[in-house]
Design an enzyme around this catalytic site. Structure first.
Site, PDB file in Angstrom:
ATOM      1  N   LYS A 170     -10.736 -12.575  -9.050  1.00 42.87           N
ATOM      2  CA  LYS A 170     -11.641 -12.588  -7.910  1.00 42.87           C
ATOM      3  C   LYS A 170     -12.601 -11.397  -7.944  1.00 42.87           C
ATOM      4  CE  LYS A 170     -10.641 -12.263  -3.214  1.00 42.87           C
ATOM      5  NZ  LYS A 170      -9.734 -12.175  -2.107  1.00 42.87           N
ATOM      6  N   LYS A 201       0.825  -1.214   0.000  1.00 40.43           N
ATOM      7  CA  LYS A 201       0.000   0.000   0.000  1.00 40.43           C
ATOM      8  C   LYS A 201       0.854   1.257   0.000  1.00 40.43           C
ATOM      9  CE  LYS A 201      -4.241  -1.757   2.092  1.00 40.43           C
ATOM     10  NZ  LYS A 201      -5.186  -1.604   3.192  1.00 40.43           N
ATOM     11  N   LYS A 219     -14.003  -5.267  -4.699  1.00 39.81           N
ATOM     12  CA  LYS A 219     -14.556  -3.915  -4.741  1.00 39.81           C
ATOM     13  C   LYS A 219     -13.618  -2.958  -5.470  1.00 39.81           C
ATOM     14  CE  LYS A 219     -12.790  -2.010  -0.427  1.00 39.81           C
ATOM     15  NZ  LYS A 219     -12.296  -2.944   0.558  1.00 39.81           N
TER      16      LYS A 219
END
Ligand code: TRP
Length: 332
Positions: free
Chosen positions: A197, A114, A200
Site C-alpha cells: 500500500k 506501537k 507515508k
C-alpha cells in the site's frame, strides 16, 4: 427528514497527504458533505501521543487544514476544526477513561503494536488512553457514522461498547455510531513496491505521490516507477503489479474504465503510458496544491476558519457534555 451525522478525524503527522490518503479518505469525505451533516477535525491532541517537535506540529496542523479545504472540504458545508480548540474532547475523554476497563483498553492492537516497537519505558500513557479520547471525539457529536480505514475498526467497536455501557448505566446519553469502513474502491500502491500500500511510512518516498510536492517531482516519480516484465499495457496485478497500479491511479483520477485505458494504450509502450499517467496526476493535483499554498500564505485567515469551525463544534459538544455530567450525578 434529518440527515445523518458523519464525523471523522485525521492526524497531522505528515507534511503532505499522499495520493492513497486522498483517494482512500479525503475524496470520500468531500462527497459525504453533500448529503450528510459532517464534522471533520484535525486530531492534533492525538498527535501528541508520540514525541513531537512544536514547530512541526503547528506546521502540519495548518498544512492538513489547508489540504483538506483545497481538496474540497468546504467549511461552509461542514464543520471543520482542530481537536485542541474544543476542550470538551478532553473532558469527555476522562469520562471515557473511567468507563473503559484496563483489560479492554489493553487489547487494542494499535497500542500493542506501537508500544511494542517503542518499548514500555518510552511509550506515553497517552498512547494507551488514545482510544478513549477517540471515543470522546465521536460521542460528543452524537455521530451516526464514522468513516475510517480498516485499521480504526477496533477503536470504533470500543466506542460503541463504551456508549452502550454508559447508556445502560446512566440513561440514554449517546448515539451509538456505526463504523463506515472506507473501502478505497481504488487501492493505491507504492510506485516502487507495487504490491504494498502507498504509505507515508514507506522506506523511501520515491514511490509515494504527495499532494504538496511539485509537478516536476511527481511526474518524475511516476515516470521512474517500477517497470514490470513484458511490454503491453494490461491490468494484471500478479504479472504486472506496477502497470496495474498506474492503471488504477489513471482510472481513479480520469474516470476512464480500466477496459478503456487498455484499449487506448493497446499498441503503445510503457514509456507512453507512464507519460500519460504522469500528466493526469500532475494536472489533477495542480489546483489542489495551488489552493493549499494560497491558503497557507494567509495564516490568519486560515486560523480564523478553524476558529469558526470550533465555535460551531462547541455548540454540539457543550450540549452532550452537559447531559453526560448531569446523568453521571455531577452537580450542575
Ligand atoms: N485515530 C484516527 C487515525 O489515526 C484519527 C482519529 C482520532 C479519528 N479521533 C477520531 C478518526 C475520531 C475518526 C473519529 O486515523
Amino acid at each position: 427528514m434529518t440527515c445523518k451525522r458523519v464525523l471523522s478525524g485525521i492526524q497531522p503527522t505528515a507534511d503532505s497527504f499522499h495520493l492513497g490518503n486522498y483517494l482512500g479518505a479525503v475524496k470520500q469525505w468531500v462527497q459525504l458533505q453533500e448529503d450528510h451533516d459532517v464534522f471533520f477535525f484535525i486530531a492534533d491532541l492525538h498527535a501528541l501521543t508520540i514525541e513531537t517537535d512544536p514547530a512541526l506540529l503547528r506546521k502540519r496542523s495548518l498544512l492538513s487544514a489547508a489540504q483538506l479545504i483545497a481538496s474540497g472540504v468546504d467549511p461552509q458545508k461542514c464543520t471543520l476544526f482542530l481537536q485542541s480548540h474544543v476542550s470538551q474532547h478532553n473532558q469527555l475523554g476522562w469520562i471515557m477513561e473511567c468507563l473503559a476497563g484496563f483489560g479492554e483498553a489493553s487489547r487494542m492492537t494499535q497500542f500493542k503494536d506501537k508500544s511494542q516497537k517503542t518499548g514500555t519505558d518510552r511509550t506515553a500513557v497517552g498512547l494507551f488512553t488514545y482510544p478513549m479520547l477517540q471515543a470522546a471525539d465521536i460521542l460528543l457529536y452524537q455521530a451516526d457514522r464514522v468513516p475510517v480505514g480498516e485499521d480504526q475498526r477496533q477503536h470504533i467497536e470500543l466506542t460503541r461498547d463504551l456508549a452502550g455501557r454508559f447508556n445502560s448505566r446512566y440513561g440514554q446519553t449517546f448515539q451509538i455510531p456505526e463504523p463506515h469502513i472506507l473501502k478505497s474502491g481504488a487501492k493505491i500502491n507504492d510506485l516502487q513496491d507495487p504490491t504494498s500500500k502507498m504509505s507515508k511510512s514507506a522506506a523511501s518516498m520515491q514511490g509515494v505521490i504527495e499532494i504538496m510536492d511539485t509537478a516536476e517531482i511527481n511526474a518524475k516519480k511516476i515516470k521512474s516507477s517500477m517497470t514490470d516484465a513484458g511490454r503491453e499495457i494490461r491490468f494484471d496485478q500478479t504479472e504486472k503489479p506496477g502497470i496495474s497500479n498506474l492503471m488504477t491511479i489513471h482510472s481513479a483520477l480520469s474516470g476512464s474504465s480500466i477496459a478503456d485505458i487498455e484499449k487506448e494504450f493497446e499498441n503503445k509502450g510503457y514509456g507512453d503510458f507512464k507519460g500519460a499517467v504522469a500528466e493526469i496526476v500532475v494536472e489533477y493535483l495542480r489546483p489542489i496544491r495551488a489552493k493549499a499554498v494560497e491558503l497557507l500564505e494567509d495564516e490568519t485567515a486560515l486560523v480564523k476558519i478553524l476558529h469558526e469551525g470550533a465555535e460551531k463544534a462547541r455548540v454540539v459538544a457543550e450540549k452532550t457534555l452537559a447531559l453526560t455530567y448531569k446523568n453521571l450525578g455531577l452537580v450542575q
